[in-house]
Design a protein around this motif. Structure first.
Motif, PDB file in Angstrom:
ATOM      1  N   LEU A   5       0.822  -1.213   0.000  1.00  0.00           N
ATOM      2  CA  LEU A   5       0.000   0.000   0.000  1.00  0.00           C
ATOM      3  C   LEU A   5       0.856   1.263   0.000  1.00  0.00           C
ATOM      4  O   LEU A   5       0.542   2.238  -0.684  1.00  0.00           O
ATOM      5  N   LEU A   6       1.943   1.228   0.748  1.00  0.00           N
ATOM      6  CA  LEU A   6       2.865   2.359   0.793  1.00  0.00           C
ATOM      7  C   LEU A   6       3.429   2.643  -0.599  1.00  0.00           C
ATOM      8  O   LEU A   6       3.420   3.787  -1.064  1.00  0.00           O
ATOM      9  N   ALA A  10       2.531   5.994  -2.938  1.00  0.00           N
ATOM     10  CA  ALA A  10       3.625   6.886  -3.327  1.00  0.00           C
ATOM     11  C   ALA A  10       3.829   6.865  -4.835  1.00  0.00           C
ATOM     12  O   ALA A  10       4.047   7.916  -5.455  1.00  0.00           O
ATOM     13  N   GLY A  11       3.748   5.700  -5.430  1.00  0.00           N
ATOM     14  CA  GLY A  11       3.925   5.592  -6.869  1.00  0.00           C
ATOM     15  C   GLY A  11       2.822   6.292  -7.636  1.00  0.00           C
ATOM     16  O   GLY A  11       3.080   6.997  -8.621  1.00  0.00           O
ATOM     17  N   ALA A  12       1.582   6.125  -7.193  1.00  0.00           N
ATOM     18  CA  ALA A  12       0.456   6.771  -7.866  1.00  0.00           C
ATOM     19  C   ALA A  12       0.591   8.289  -7.800  1.00  0.00           C
ATOM     20  O   ALA A  12       0.297   8.986  -8.783  1.00  0.00           O
ATOM     21  N   MET A  13       1.054   8.818  -6.683  1.00  0.00           N
ATOM     22  CA  MET A  13       1.254  10.270  -6.576  1.00  0.00           C
ATOM     23  C   MET A  13       2.312  10.735  -7.560  1.00  0.00           C
ATOM     24  O   MET A  13       2.140  11.758  -8.223  1.00  0.00           O
ATOM     25  N   LYS A  14       3.413   9.984  -7.668  1.00  0.00           N
ATOM     26  CA  LYS A  14       4.489  10.382  -8.574  1.00  0.00           C
ATOM     27  C   LYS A  14       4.050  10.331 -10.031  1.00  0.00           C
ATOM     28  O   LYS A  14       4.516  11.113 -10.852  1.00  0.00           O
ATOM     29  N   VAL A  15       3.164   9.412 -10.344  1.00  0.00           N
ATOM     30  CA  VAL A  15       2.670   9.290 -11.716  1.00  0.00           C
ATOM     31  C   VAL A  15       1.640  10.367 -12.033  1.00  0.00           C
ATOM     32  O   VAL A  15       1.643  10.937 -13.124  1.00  0.00           O
ATOM     33  N   ALA A  16       0.768  10.678 -11.088  1.00  0.00           N
ATOM     34  CA  ALA A  16      -0.398  11.514 -11.374  1.00  0.00           C
ATOM     35  C   ALA A  16      -0.208  13.007 -11.099  1.00  0.00           C
ATOM     36  O   ALA A  16      -0.812  13.833 -11.783  1.00  0.00           O
ATOM     37  N   LEU A  17       0.594  13.377 -10.115  1.00  0.00           N
ATOM     38  CA  LEU A  17       0.677  14.776  -9.711  1.00  0.00           C
ATOM     39  C   LEU A  17       1.756  15.531 -10.476  1.00  0.00           C
ATOM     40  O   LEU A  17       2.737  14.949 -10.938  1.00  0.00           O
ATOM     41  N   ALA A  35      10.390  12.996 -15.982  1.00  0.00           N
ATOM     42  CA  ALA A  35      10.252  11.686 -16.633  1.00  0.00           C
ATOM     43  C   ALA A  35      10.777  10.582 -15.713  1.00  0.00           C
ATOM     44  O   ALA A  35      10.182   9.499 -15.628  1.00  0.00           O
ATOM     45  N   ALA A  36      11.866  10.852 -15.009  1.00  0.00           N
ATOM     46  CA  ALA A  36      12.411   9.871 -14.068  1.00  0.00           C
ATOM     47  C   ALA A  36      11.485   9.699 -12.868  1.00  0.00           C
ATOM     48  O   ALA A  36      11.280   8.580 -12.390  1.00  0.00           O
ATOM     49  N   VAL A  37      10.913  10.799 -12.380  1.00  0.00           N
ATOM     50  CA  VAL A  37       9.965  10.718 -11.262  1.00  0.00           C
ATOM     51  C   VAL A  37       8.764   9.862 -11.664  1.00  0.00           C
ATOM     52  O   VAL A  37       8.324   8.992 -10.906  1.00  0.00           O
ATOM     53  N   ARG A  38       8.256  10.083 -12.855  1.00  0.00           N
ATOM     54  CA  ARG A  38       7.119   9.285 -13.350  1.00  0.00           C
ATOM     55  C   ARG A  38       7.518   7.818 -13.509  1.00  0.00           C
ATOM     56  O   ARG A  38       6.752   6.922 -13.173  1.00  0.00           O
ATOM     57  N   GLY A  39       8.722   7.568 -14.001  1.00  0.00           N
ATOM     58  CA  GLY A  39       9.203   6.194 -14.134  1.00  0.00           C
ATOM     59  C   GLY A  39       9.344   5.503 -12.791  1.00  0.00           C
ATOM     60  O   GLY A  39       8.964   4.339 -12.637  1.00  0.00           O
ATOM     61  N   GLU A  44       7.150   1.716  -8.808  1.00  0.00           N
ATOM     62  CA  GLU A  44       6.601   1.474  -7.471  1.00  0.00           C
ATOM     63  C   GLU A  44       5.211   0.855  -7.548  1.00  0.00           C
ATOM     64  O   GLU A  44       4.896  -0.072  -6.782  1.00  0.00           O
ATOM     65  N   VAL A  45       4.381   1.333  -8.453  1.00  0.00           N
ATOM     66  CA  VAL A  45       3.039   0.754  -8.608  1.00  0.00           C
ATOM     67  C   VAL A  45       3.144  -0.696  -9.080  1.00  0.00           C
ATOM     68  O   VAL A  45       2.459  -1.582  -8.557  1.00  0.00           O
TER      69      VAL A  45
END
Length: 125
Positions: A5-6, A10-17, A35-39, A44-45
């Motif tokens: 869940l953690l 965290a991964g969803a936030m990095k992808v979406a925000l 691009a690296a943050v999204r990757g 993580e997801v």
């Protein structure tokens, strides 16, 4: 499950925000290309899915150590980034999650031939 869940959150936030929305939560995003943050977020997801899927579908059990190992590598890299920026409290958090990911990699559920001892608990049979 908490570890998954953690990582998923965290991964969803990095992808979406956006970078501006992430900056108050994760100051390091100004030092890394988006691009690296999204990757990292996508990895993580995917890693979180690899931690949960074996519990839902036993045939996916080989994914568990691979997912946990990949997440451990992400945490090692994250810890190194935080240390290089002088963010020691954040690197301590990375170290704790890294240890949990290594523990799951080494001792996760399922058959473990040759994986016995104090760290994982003695297993017989």
């Amino acid at each position: 499950m908490v570890l998954a869940l953690l990582f998923a959150a965290a991964g969803a936030m990095k992808v979406a925000l956006s970078q501006e929305a992430l900056l108050p939560l994760m100051p390091w995003v100004d030092a890394v290309p988006m691009a690296a943050v999204r990757g990292i977020g996508a990895l993580e997801v995917l890693g979180a899915a690899g931690l949960v899927l074996p519990a839902l579908w036993p045939a996916a059990a080989p994914l568990l150590p691979l997912a946990a190992g990949g997440l451990a590598l992400l945490m090692a890299g994250g810890g190194a980034l935080h240390i290089s920026r002088g963010e020691y409290a954040e690197s301590a958090g990375n170290a704790v999650v890294l240890a949990l990911a290594v523990l799951v990699t080494r001792c996760g559920p399922g058959p473990h031939r040759g994986r016995t001892g104090r760290l994982c608990g003695a297993r017989t049979g």
